[in-house]
Design a protein around this motif. Structure first.
Motif, short mmCIF file in Angstrom:
data_model
loop_
_atom_site.label_atom_id
_atom_site.label_comp_id
_atom_site.label_asym_id
_atom_site.label_seq_id
_atom_site.Cartn_x
_atom_site.Cartn_y
_atom_site.Cartn_z
N GLU A 1 0.83 -1.21 0.00
CA GLU A 1 0.00 0.00 0.00
C GLU A 1 0.86 1.25 0.00
O GLU A 1 0.52 2.25 -0.63
N HIS B 1 2.63 3.04 -3.42
CA HIS B 1 2.01 4.00 -4.33
C HIS B 1 2.33 5.40 -3.82
O HIS B 1 2.16 5.70 -2.64
N SER B 2 2.77 6.27 -4.70
CA SER B 2 3.23 7.59 -4.28
C SER B 2 2.16 8.42 -3.60
O SER B 2 2.44 9.15 -2.64
N HIS B 3 0.90 8.32 -4.06
CA HIS B 3 -0.18 9.09 -3.41
C HIS B 3 -0.42 8.59 -1.98
O HIS B 3 -0.58 9.40 -1.06
N ARG B 4 -0.43 7.28 -1.80
CA ARG B 4 -0.68 6.75 -0.45
C ARG B 4 0.48 7.09 0.48
O ARG B 4 0.26 7.42 1.66
N THR C 1 -10.25 9.84 -6.14
CA THR C 1 -8.96 9.18 -6.03
C THR C 1 -8.51 9.14 -4.58
O THR C 1 -8.03 8.12 -4.10
N HIS D 1 -7.62 5.87 -2.11
CA HIS D 1 -6.34 5.70 -1.41
C HIS D 1 -6.53 5.65 0.10
O HIS D 1 -5.86 4.86 0.79
N ARG E 1 -7.71 2.19 1.03
CA ARG E 1 -6.63 1.21 0.98
C ARG E 1 -5.73 1.32 2.22
O ARG E 1 -5.35 0.31 2.80
#
Length: 120
Positions: free
Chosen positions: A12, A15-18, A48, A52, A55
């Motif tokens: 998890e 991912h750069s956003h998370r 989006t 995130h 997740r």
């Protein structure tokens, strides 16, 4: 912490956003941050961001609670600390000294001796 859950957490955070969301939540002075504040700070579209956050919540890296019409997020420090402790414990037995930018790169002869894991 079990290996399976560590793998989920790391996946998890891959991912750069998370990763940015979790970092932002940890850096906040208050323990709780509204989803709208996260969205404004990181400029991530609402749909989006929701994905995130779900997740991260499923991996138990953050908690979410509804307060009226707002969803409030907090980093789950117990889970994050457990993950960090696991990584420190497991990899400290493998790495004799901490990595740093001043550590020289391995020589080609040393790379040839390294174990290659199939599929990577």
């Amino acid at each position: 912490m079990q290996h399976e859950h560590v793998a989920i957490c790391l996946a998890e955070l891959g991912h750069s956003h998370r990763l940015a969301i979790l970092r932002f939540l940890i850096q906040q002075r208050s323990a709780k941050t509204a989803v709208g504040d996260i969205q404004n700070a990181l400029n991530i579209p609402a749909s989006t961001l929701s994905h995130h956050l779900n997740r991260l919540s499923q991996a138990k890296l953050i908690t979410q609670e509804k307060q009226g019409r707002h969803i409030i997020c907090s980093p789950n420090h117990l889970q994050i600390n457990a993950l960090m402790q696991f990584l420190n414990t497991e990899f400290q037995t493998v790495v004799k000294q901490p990595y740093s930018l001043s550590t020289p790169s391995p020589r080609k002869s040393e790379l040839k001796k390294a174990t290659i894991i199939p599929g990577y």
